[in-house]
Design a protein around this motif. Structure first.
Motif, PDB file in Angstrom:
ATOM      1  N   SER A   1      22.757 -36.935 -34.293  1.00 50.00           N
ATOM      2  CA  SER A   1      24.032 -37.595 -34.100  1.00 50.00           C
ATOM      3  C   SER A   1      24.436 -36.570 -33.468  1.00 50.00           C
ATOM      4  O   SER A   1      25.022 -36.722 -32.085  1.00 50.00           O
ATOM      5  CB  SER A   1      24.688 -37.507 -35.413  1.00 50.00           C
ATOM      6  N   CYS A   2      23.820 -34.922 -33.354  1.00 50.84           N
ATOM      7  CA  CYS A   2      24.527 -34.398 -32.642  1.00 50.84           C
ATOM      8  C   CYS A   2      24.716 -34.178 -30.815  1.00 50.84           C
ATOM      9  O   CYS A   2      25.237 -33.606 -29.759  1.00 50.84           O
ATOM     10  CB  CYS A   2      24.748 -32.577 -33.012  1.00 50.84           C
ATOM     11  N   MET A   3      23.009 -34.596 -30.480  1.00 48.16           N
ATOM     12  CA  MET A   3      22.370 -34.955 -29.529  1.00 48.16           C
ATOM     13  C   MET A   3      23.025 -35.802 -29.064  1.00 48.16           C
ATOM     14  O   MET A   3      22.824 -36.223 -27.846  1.00 48.16           O
ATOM     15  CB  MET A   3      21.048 -34.447 -29.416  1.00 48.16           C
ATOM     16  N   ASN A   4      23.831 -36.972 -29.807  1.00 46.60           N
ATOM     17  CA  ASN A   4      24.230 -38.350 -28.621  1.00 46.60           C
ATOM     18  C   ASN A   4      25.281 -37.546 -28.179  1.00 46.60           C
ATOM     19  O   ASN A   4      26.481 -38.336 -28.777  1.00 46.60           O
ATOM     20  CB  ASN A   4      23.857 -39.456 -30.162  1.00 46.60           C
ATOM     21  N   GLU A   5      25.404 -37.316 -27.127  1.00 48.42           N
ATOM     22  CA  GLU A   5      26.232 -36.941 -26.168  1.00 48.42           C
ATOM     23  C   GLU A   5      27.590 -38.600 -26.093  1.00 48.42           C
ATOM     24  O   GLU A   5      28.716 -38.235 -25.869  1.00 48.42           O
ATOM     25  CB  GLU A   5      26.248 -36.211 -25.342  1.00 48.42           C
ATOM     26  N   ASP A   6      26.536 -39.344 -25.122  1.00 50.58           N
ATOM     27  CA  ASP A   6      27.610 -40.316 -24.988  1.00 50.58           C
ATOM     28  C   ASP A   6      28.833 -41.232 -25.930  1.00 50.58           C
ATOM     29  O   ASP A   6      29.514 -41.285 -25.719  1.00 50.58           O
ATOM     30  CB  ASP A   6      26.308 -42.017 -24.686  1.00 50.58           C
ATOM     31  N   LEU A   7      27.529 -40.828 -27.359  1.00 45.66           N
ATOM     32  CA  LEU A   7      28.715 -41.462 -27.898  1.00 45.66           C
ATOM     33  C   LEU A   7      30.218 -40.787 -28.560  1.00 45.66           C
ATOM     34  O   LEU A   7      31.206 -40.706 -29.207  1.00 45.66           O
ATOM     35  CB  LEU A   7      27.868 -42.099 -29.241  1.00 45.66           C
TER      36      LEU A   7
ATOM     37  N   GLU B   1      23.088 -41.683 -37.814  1.00 46.58           N
ATOM     38  CA  GLU B   1      22.777 -40.759 -36.249  1.00 46.58           C
ATOM     39  C   GLU B   1      24.583 -40.654 -35.407  1.00 46.58           C
ATOM     40  O   GLU B   1      24.312 -40.607 -34.915  1.00 46.58           O
ATOM     41  CB  GLU B   1      22.008 -41.899 -35.655  1.00 46.58           C
ATOM     42  N   ASN B   2      24.619 -41.686 -36.103  1.00 45.21           N
ATOM     43  CA  ASN B   2      26.297 -42.130 -35.142  1.00 45.21           C
ATOM     44  C   ASN B   2      26.931 -41.514 -35.317  1.00 45.21           C
ATOM     45  O   ASN B   2      28.432 -41.370 -34.563  1.00 45.21           O
ATOM     46  CB  ASN B   2      26.723 -43.608 -34.974  1.00 45.21           C
ATOM     47  N   PHE B   3      27.406 -40.653 -36.340  1.00 42.70           N
ATOM     48  CA  PHE B   3      28.147 -39.867 -37.237  1.00 42.70           C
ATOM     49  C   PHE B   3      28.590 -38.271 -36.775  1.00 42.70           C
ATOM     50  O   PHE B   3      28.756 -38.042 -38.265  1.00 42.70           O
ATOM     51  CB  PHE B   3      29.182 -40.535 -38.135  1.00 42.70           C
ATOM     52  N   PHE B   4      28.360 -36.996 -36.058  1.00 44.58           N
ATOM     53  CA  PHE B   4      28.443 -36.859 -35.870  1.00 44.58           C
ATOM     54  C   PHE B   4      29.299 -35.539 -36.190  1.00 44.58           C
ATOM     55  O   PHE B   4      29.376 -34.669 -37.296  1.00 44.58           O
ATOM     56  CB  PHE B   4      27.817 -35.643 -34.027  1.00 44.58           C
ATOM     57  N   PHE B   5      30.586 -35.805 -36.015  1.00 46.27           N
ATOM     58  CA  PHE B   5      31.722 -35.643 -37.208  1.00 46.27           C
ATOM     59  C   PHE B   5      31.374 -35.885 -38.525  1.00 46.27           C
ATOM     60  O   PHE B   5      32.333 -34.451 -39.155  1.00 46.27           O
ATOM     61  CB  PHE B   5      33.242 -35.815 -36.473  1.00 46.27           C
ATOM     62  N   GLU B   6      31.462 -36.614 -39.149  1.00 50.16           N
ATOM     63  CA  GLU B   6      31.376 -37.136 -40.397  1.00 50.16           C
ATOM     64  C   GLU B   6      30.699 -36.968 -40.655  1.00 50.16           C
ATOM     65  O   GLU B   6      30.298 -35.976 -42.229  1.00 50.16           O
ATOM     66  CB  GLU B   6      31.742 -38.633 -40.573  1.00 50.16           C
TER      67      GLU B   6
END
Length: 688
Positions: free
Chosen positions: A101-107, A442-447
Motif C-alpha cells: 500500500s505504501c509502494m502504490n504511489e499512483d493511488l 492494499e489500497n489504503f495506505f493512509f488508513e
C-alpha cells in the motif's frame, strides 16, 4: 578494515584518524541522509534484505480494486472510543500488504489530500483551512484525547509504564510535551531564525495543499508558531531534568483534579484508556510546574489558535503518508533543518514505514528466513562473559564501600538479557494475535497507518493496572540498535544489529568483542551511569548508595563531563555538551574497558587461537581497538552536526573514540603510546 585506515597517522596522536582517516575517501553522505556512518551502512544492508522479503508473495493472494466511491473505510471510526477490529489473519501477510500500500504511489497521488482532510473534519476542523470554523463546537479535552487514541501525545506526554517506585506495577505517566522542532532552543534562541522561518514555510505550504487561502493562513501560521514559542518557554530545560528522583511525583487523579481543575483529567484518561478511570488511581508526574504554566497559557490563548496548533502537530506526522506535494514540502523543510538534499528511494521509505508500524511481523519474517540461531547463542555467551568481568571489576573498585559493591554486583547479576528475538516469532498464531486489531488493505495506505496507530495506543494503554511482565520483548528484532531499560533492569540486542562490522560468527573474537562486545558493555554500564544508578536491581527508584561512594561517583563523573565538554567539532565550531552527553560517555568508557577485559580473559582461556587477519599486521588486542573505533567512522552534514550537538545525548563519533581510548591504560599499552601523548594523557577519567 585496512582500506579505511590512514597508516600515515600515528595511532597515539589521533586514533580516530588512524582508524577512519580514509573512510571519507570511500563514502559521501547520500543526498537522502543527514549522516552516513557504519551504522547507516548496516541499516541499508538490513533494509535491502527486508525489501526482498516484503516483496515476496503473500500466502493468500487477493484481487483488490480501488473505487473511491465505495470506500468502506469510515475515517470517523479511527477516533471512535469503541473502535474495534478483529482480524487474526496472517500478520506477515499484513506487513506485506502494508508495504504494498505504501509502494502504490499512483493511488496515493489519486487520493491526494482527501483522507487527511476528511479526518480533520471529524476532529473538529482545522481552522486555517475551514472558512466557517466555530470555536464553540470544539472541546480541548475531546480533541486531545482523540489525538492520543491515534498515538499522538500533544501538549502533555502520556503513557503507561512501570511505576518507578514499584516496577512490578503499570501506572499512568505524564510529562511535558515534545515540540514541532527538535528542542525548545529552536524557538527561544535568536540564532535559530533560519530553521524557524523554514518551519513557518512548512506549515504554510501544507495548509495551502489542504486548501487554505494565503491571506488567512499567514496570520494563522504566525499565531501557531507564536503559541509554540510560548509553550517552549514554559518547558523545563533538559539539563535540569537529568536527576529523575528530583522531578518525579506520585499523585492520585483526584489530587490532580484538585490542583489543576481547569483540565478535565477524568474525561481525558477515561477516553484514552477506553475505560472508566478510578479517581484513586496513581499518576507519575514529572512536570508539575509545566502543567501549571501550560494551563495558564491555554487559558490566555484564543481557542482558534489552540485548535490550529493541535491539528498541526497531528498533520505534521501524517505528511509522509500522503502524495508527493506533501512529501516535497516536508523535504524542503528537512533540507533547511538538516541539509537533506532529497527524499530516500520509495522502497527504502516503505521498508522503514513497515518496520516502524509492524515491527514484530517484519521481525518474524526476518528471523525465520535469515537469522542464525548460533549467532544468538554466541552473543549470549559474550554477554555473560562481559557481565562476569564487570562484576569482578566492581569488586576491585577501591572507592566503593562493601555495601554499595554488593548492591551494584546484585544489579548486574539480576540483569535480564534479551538477545536476538523473542521465541514467539516462530509461532504464527501468537504473531497473528498480536495484530488481530489491525486492518490492512492494499489500497489504503493512509488508513493502514491509522489502524496501526490505534493498535499501538491500545497496546500501551491496556497495560494500565496490570503487573509488569519483565520478560516481555518491546523492541522489534529487525533494527540496528540496542537498549537498556532502567525500570526492568534489562538489556536488549535485536537481531538486526548482529551483523558486520559489529558481529559475525566467523569473525575473530577480537573483532566481535571490539564490536558487539563494546556495545554490550555500553548497555550494561547504563545500569550504573548517572541515571541508571538511581534504580535498584529490580528496577525501582531507590537510594542504595553509601554517601561517600556517591561523592566519589560525582567526582569521577565530573571528570568525564569536563573532558567531553572541552571537545570542539572544527567543521561547525560547536562544543560538545558534557552534561547532556554524560550518561552515554560513561557507558562508552565502561563498555570499552569491560569488553576488553572480557576479551583478554577469553584469550587466556584460548591461547592457541590465531586472532590475526591476513595482510593486516595487527594482533588480536590491536584489532579489538581498531574495530571499536571503526564502528564510529562516518560523516555528517554541517546542519545536522549543529543540530545533533545541541540535542543528542551521544557525543559525535570522533569523540566517542578519542574520549574512551584516551582514558584506557589498556589501549596505551597495546599500541605502545608514550606518556602524555595525545591518546595517553597523564590525567585520565576512570569510573567503571
Amino acid at each position: 578494515m585496512k582500506k579505511y585506515m590512514n597508516p600515515n597517522v600515528d595511532p597515539c596522536e589521533n586514533f580516530y584518524e588512524f582508524a577512519c582517516g580514509n573512510w571519507r575517501n570511500y563514502h559521501d553522505v547520500p543526498p537522502d541522509k543527514i549522516t552516513y556512518d557504519t551504522f547507516e551502512i548496516a541499516r541499508d544492508n538490513l533494509y535491502f534484505v527486508l525489501k526482498t522479503l516484503l516483496e515476496t508473495q503473500t500466502k493468500t493472494q487477493t484481487k483488490s480494486h480501488f473505487n473511491d466511491k465505495t470506500n468502506y473505510h469510515n475515517l470517523k471510526d479511527y477516533i471512535g472510543e469503541n473502535y474495534q477490529i478483529f482480524d487474526d489473519s496472517d500478520a506477515i501477510d499484513k506487513a506485506k500488504k502494508f508495504y504494498k500500500s505504501c509502494m502504490n504511489e499512483d493511488l496515493i497521488e489519486k487520493r491526494a489530500e482527501k483522507p487527511l482532510k476528511k479526518l480533520l473534519e471529524e476532529l473538529g476542523g482545522w481552522p486555517i483551512i475551514t472558512s466557517n470554523w466555530e470555536q464553540s463546537e470544539v472541546d480541548l479535552i475531546w480533541v486531545l484525547s482523540r489525538l492520543r487514541l491515534l498515538n499522538n501525545a500533544i501538549l502533555i506526554s502520556q503513557w503507561i509504564g512501570p511505576d518507578i517506585k514499584d516496577s512490578n506495577k503499570h501506572i499512568i505517566h505524564i510529562d511535558q510535551t515534545t515540540l514541532g522542532l527538535p528542542n525548545r532552543a529552536y524557538f527561544l534562541d535568536e540564532t535559530n531564525s533560519k530553521p524557524l522561518k523554514a518551519y513557518k514555510s512548512f506549515i504554510l505550504s501544507i495548509a495551502k495543499h489542504l486548501g487554505a487561502e494565503t491571506s488567512v493562513a499567514l496570520q494563522d501560521v504566525d499565531d501557531i508558531v507564536d503559541f509554540e514559542t510560548k509553550l517552549a518557554s514554559v518547558m523545563t530545560p533538559l539539563e535540569e531534568r537529568r536527576n529523575i528522583s528530583q522531578i518525579f511525583q506520585r499523585i492520585q487523579i483526584r489530587i490532580l483534579i484538585e490542583r489543576y481543575p481547569y483540565f478535565n483529567w477524568h474525561s481525558y484518561f477515561s477516553t484514552i484508556l477506553e475505560r472508566e478511570i478510578d479517581l484513586q488511581s496513581t499518576v507519575a508526574c514529572y512536570c508539575p510546574d509545566y502543567i501549571h504554566n501550560l494551563l495558564n497559557l491555554l487559558n490566555k490563548t484564543n481557542p482558534r489558535i489552540i485548535q490550529n496548533y493541535l491539528l498541526w502537530r497531528f498533520i505534521k506526522h501524517r505528511t509522509s503518508n500522503l502524495d508527493s506535494r506533501f512529501l516535497d514540502s516536508e523535504q524542503k523543510f528537512y533540507h533547511a533543518l538538516f541539509g537533506i538534499e532529497k527524499r530516500p528511494p520509495r522502497w527504502k521509505f516503505c521498508v522503514s514505514q513497515t518496520n516502524t508500524n509492524m515491527g514484530m511481523a517484519v521481525g518474524a519474517l526476518f528471523v525465520q528466513n535469515y537469522f542464525d540461531e548460533n549467532s544468538k547463542t554466541d552473543t549470549i555467551h559474550i554477554t555473560q562473559e562481559i557481565m562476569e568481568t564487570f562484576i569482578n571489576s566492581i569488586e576491585e573498585k577501591l572507592w566503593l564501600d562493601e555495601d554499595t559493591k554488593r548492591l551494584a554486583k546484585l544489579k548486574i547479576k539480576n540483569m535480564d538479557l534479551k538477545i536476538g528475538f523473542p521465541d514467539f516469532l516462530f509461532n504464527s498464531t501468537e504473531v497473528n494475535l498480536k495484530y488481530q486489531d489491525v486492518k490492512i488493505e492494499e489500497n489504503f495506505f493512509f488508513e493502514n497507518v491509522l489502524s496501526v496507530l490505534r493498535h499501538t495506543n491500545r497496546e500501551g494503554q491496556k497495560k494500565f493496572g496490570l503487573l509488569v511482565n519483565k520478560s516481555q520483548w518491546n523492541s522489534p528484532p529487525a533494527i540496528i540498535n540496542a537498549y537498556y531499560s532502567r525500570s526492568k533492569n534489562q538489556i536488549m540486542f535485536p537481531a538486526g544489529i548482529l551483523q558486520p562490522p559489529f558481529y559475525h560468527k566467523h569473525f575473530p573474537k577480537s573483532i566481535n568483542f571490539g564490536g558487539i562486545g563494546v556495545i554490550i558493555g555500553h548497555e550494561i554500564t547504563h545500569a550504573l551511569d548517572d541515571k541508571g544508578r538511581l534504580f535498584d536491581h529490580e528496577g525501582n527508584l531507590q537510594f542504595w548508595w553509601d554517601n561517600k561512594a556517591l561523592v566519589m561517583f560525582y567526582e569521577r563523573s565530573q571528570c568525564i563531563i569536563d573532558q567531553y565538554g572541552n571537545y570542539i567539532l572544527p567543521e561547525s565550531n560547536t562544543t560538545v555538551d558534557g552534561i547532556l552527553t554524560q550518561g552515554e560517555n560513561i557507558a562508552d568508557n565502561g563498555g570499552l574497558k569491560q569488553a576488553f577485559k572480557a576479551y583478554k580473559n577469553w584469550l587466556t582461556k584460548n591461547p592457541e587461537v590465531d586472532e590475526t587477519l591476513p595482510d593486516l599486521d595487527l594482533d588480536g588486542p590491536q584489532l579489538f581497538f581498531l574495530n571499536f573505533a571503526q564502528a564510529w567512522c562516518g560523516k555528517q552534514r554541517i546542519e545536522s552536526e549543529r543540530n545533533r550537538i545541541k540535542t543528542s545525548v551521544h557525543s559525535p563519533g570522533i569523540f566517542r573514540v578519542i574520549g574512551a581510548l584516551s582514558n584506557s591504560d589498556e589501549f596505551s599499552m597495546v599500541y605502545n603510546c608514550s606518556k602524555n601523548s595525545p591518546m595517553n594523557p597523564v590525567e585520565k577519567c576512570d569510573l567503571w
